[in-house]
Design an enzyme around this catalytic site. Structure first.
Site, PDB file in Angstrom:
ATOM      1  N   LYS A  78       0.860  -1.181   0.000  1.00 23.38           N
ATOM      2  CA  LYS A  78       0.000   0.000   0.000  1.00 23.38           C
ATOM      3  C   LYS A  78       0.895   1.230   0.000  1.00 23.38           C
ATOM      4  CE  LYS A  78      -3.805   2.089   2.675  1.00 23.38           C
ATOM      5  NZ  LYS A  78      -4.690   1.898   3.850  1.00 23.38           N
ATOM      6  N   SER A 153      -9.639   2.091   2.861  1.00 18.28           N
ATOM      7  CA  SER A 153      -8.740   2.840   2.014  1.00 18.28           C
ATOM      8  C   SER A 153      -7.737   1.964   1.252  1.00 18.28           C
ATOM      9  CB  SER A 153      -7.955   3.841   2.864  1.00 18.28           C
ATOM     10  OG  SER A 153      -7.155   3.177   3.825  1.00 18.28           O
ATOM     11  N   SER A 177      -9.810  -0.415   7.065  1.00 23.82           N
ATOM     12  CA  SER A 177      -9.272  -0.350   5.710  1.00 23.82           C
ATOM     13  C   SER A 177      -8.591  -1.608   5.190  1.00 23.82           C
ATOM     14  CB  SER A 177      -8.303   0.814   5.586  1.00 23.82           C
ATOM     15  OG  SER A 177      -9.044   2.002   5.456  1.00 23.82           O
TER      16      SER A 177
HETATM   17  N1  GLN Z   1     -13.083   4.374   6.363  1.00 18.22           N
HETATM   18  C1  GLN Z   1     -12.399   4.794   7.530  1.00 18.22           C
HETATM   19  C2  GLN Z   1     -11.958   6.226   7.375  1.00 18.22           C
HETATM   20  O1  GLN Z   1     -12.257   6.814   6.410  1.00 18.22           O
HETATM   21  C3  GLN Z   1     -11.238   3.896   7.822  1.00 18.22           C
HETATM   22  C4  GLN Z   1     -10.020   4.187   7.032  1.00 18.22           C
HETATM   23  C5  GLN Z   1      -8.852   3.347   7.442  1.00 18.22           C
HETATM   24  O2  GLN Z   1      -8.988   2.325   8.104  1.00 18.22           O
HETATM   25  N2  GLN Z   1      -7.675   3.788   7.042  1.00 18.22           N
HETATM   26  O3  GLN Z   1     -11.325   6.775   8.222  1.00 18.22           O
END
Ligand code: GLN
Length: 487
Positions: A78, A153, A177
């Protein structure tokens, strides 16, 4: 013989070791696949020269009899992990073209275990998002239906695995995410206990929540990567826990006879789509067939996890992102009148809308006069959410439920409605706030033929138990082996 891209990490590692195939051949095969599937938008950076040099080095290690567990296995990271050999952007214009002088600890550990890096994977800007549409560069398409989002994400990570562009990848999970994109793309992913993996070199979003973890097709493959990437890093991440790394592969195989699976009533309320509910129900029945016992439990503050997370995470983000000021790294505005004007223009140009929204929310909830009303309250409820889990674990060994309330939605469907994204995080946020390990594994299909993931949450340091529960399910079913058409 199965195509190279259909082999598991475990099988690839074996074939590399016996020299049935070379690391260079394997790397070339996956690079060619990434070229052929560029339309999916999974990668942000690749460099054939770098990858092949790493593959040659792996082949030399193999020839010397080195027995590192992932020797020659290609993976991708990532783009939130910094890497010396590839640009690291966190999906943001702010860091476009940024070169780190060092590798993140997770990247270094996987390289030491022998992995070869194929490149860097698309993600929501600074890991803020649930659909990967917040990437400053381009969206990622779900290979099961390219008109849909892959989740976020870690969307690029999930798509790379689902489309067989890499046998396994890294992701990060702050509020879901790893688990949510794994669920949306029909793959397996695990977020370990907070502190199990080093955050050094993971571009920070919300430091008290951020955790790294692997995503792959099976729990068995996740176990291989997780064993390699975890472990203390006392000199570089003071929140990394002083607990030695474990070989999670050893946890695989134990019978599920008598395992108590806690099913939280609050995860099966109104908002849960009927297709997802049906797939999760079927998975729970499969677990009963495998000898597990179903126990109804309650996580009474599940709903509160959304406001709590969306106060704490932006608060920490607003502080973490203050370092992007045009002086230390990344983007700097071309024209400005003085220092303050330079800061303002740099940040206005470099950050996208969602990042700006969170910096504003975070600054607000931390400001004098509101700190007590929001931030402090949120911290108190966070503690209560963690306590609720400890109550629940008196009655069960693992907790199971949906990873997300629906299957992957359409690209653009949530438009300018960030709340729609936030609400969809409801099932992953509680475990994140408590710092618990959690995973998602594919257990069926819902509306539009889209994959559905089952979330398993364990108590602290129960990664092995989670992986074993997923592994036993995968030995009895083949959802993790299904692949999208055209892949
Ligand atoms: N969807 C969540 C956010 O927008 C989690 C994102 C994540 O785990 N990096 O913060």
């Amino acid at each position: 013989m199965a195509a190279l891209h259909d082999l598991s990490v475990a099988d690839l590692a074996r074939q590399l070791k016996t020299r049935d195939v070379s690391a260079v051949e394997v790397a070339k095969h996956f690079l060619a696949r990434a070229d052929a599937h560029q339309d999916l938008g999974a990668y942000l950076a690749r460099d054939e020269g770098v990858t092949l040099a790493q593959a040659r080095a792996a082949d030399e290690r193999i020839a010397r009899g080195d027995t590192a567990p992932l020797l020659g296995v290609p993976i991708a990271h990532k783009d939130i992990f910094v890497t010396r050999d590839f640009a690291s952007t966190a999906g943001s214009k702010m860091l476009q073209g940024y070169r780190s002088p060092f590798d993140a600890t997770v990247v270094r550990k996987l390289a030491e275990a022998g992995a070869v890096t194929l490149g860097k994977l698309n993600c929501d800007e600074f890991a803020m998002g649930s659909s990967n549409e917040n990437s400053a560069f381009h969206p990622v398409k779900n290979p099961w239906d390219p008109t849909r989002i892959p989740g976020g994400s870690s969307g690029g990570s999930a798509v790379a695995v689902a489309a067989r562009l890499a046998p396994a990848v890294t992701g990060t999970d702050t509020g879901g995410s790893i688990r949510q994109p794994a669920s949306f793309c029909g793959i397996t992913g695990i977020k370990p206990t907070y502190g199990r993996a080093s955050r050094y070199g993971m571009i920070a979003f919300a430091s008290s929540l951020d955790q790294a973890g692997p995503m792959a097709r099976s729990a068995e493959d996740c176990a291989l990567l997780l064993s390699a990437l975890c472990g203390p890093d006392p000199d570089r991440d003071s929140t990394s826990l002083d607990v030695p790394a474990e070989d999670y592969s050893k946890a695989l195989g134990a019978s599920l006879e008598g395992l108590r699976i806690g099913v939280p009533r609050e995860f099966f309320g109104e908002g849960l789509a009927p297709d997802v509910r049906a797939a999760i129900e079927a998975a729970l029945q499969q677990y009963e067939k495998l000898g597990a016992r179903r126990v109804e439990i309650s996580l009474p503050r599940t709903e509160l996890s959304i406001p709590v997370y969306y106060i704490i995470a932006p608060a920490e983000a607003s502080s973490n992102l203050s370092r992007f000021d045009g002086v230390k790294f990344g983007h700097r505005a071309k024209q400005y009148t003085d220092l303050v004007d330079m800061y303002k223009k740099t940040r206005a140009e470099g950050f996208g809308d969602e990042v700006k929204r969170r910096i504003m929310i975070g600054t607000y909830v931390l400001s004098h006069g509101y700190y007590d009303a929001y931030y402090l309250q949120a911290q108190k409820i966070r503690r209560m959410i963690a306590d609720d889990f400890q109550q629940a674990f008196k009655q069960c060994d693992v907790i199971a439920g949906p990873a997300a309330p629906t299957v992957a939605w359409k690209l653009g469907e949530h438009g300018n409605d960030p709340l729609a994204d936030y609400l969809a995080d409801i099932f992953t946020l509680p475990g994140s706030l408590a710092g618990l390990p959690g995973m998602s594994l594919p257990v069926g299909f819902g509306e539009g033929g889209m994959p559905v993931g089952l979330q398993l949450i364990g108590n602290y340091f129960q990664e092995g138990r989670l992986l074993n529960a997923a592994h036993r399910f995968q030995q009895a079913t083949d959802f993790h082996l299904r692949k999208p058409e055209g892949v």
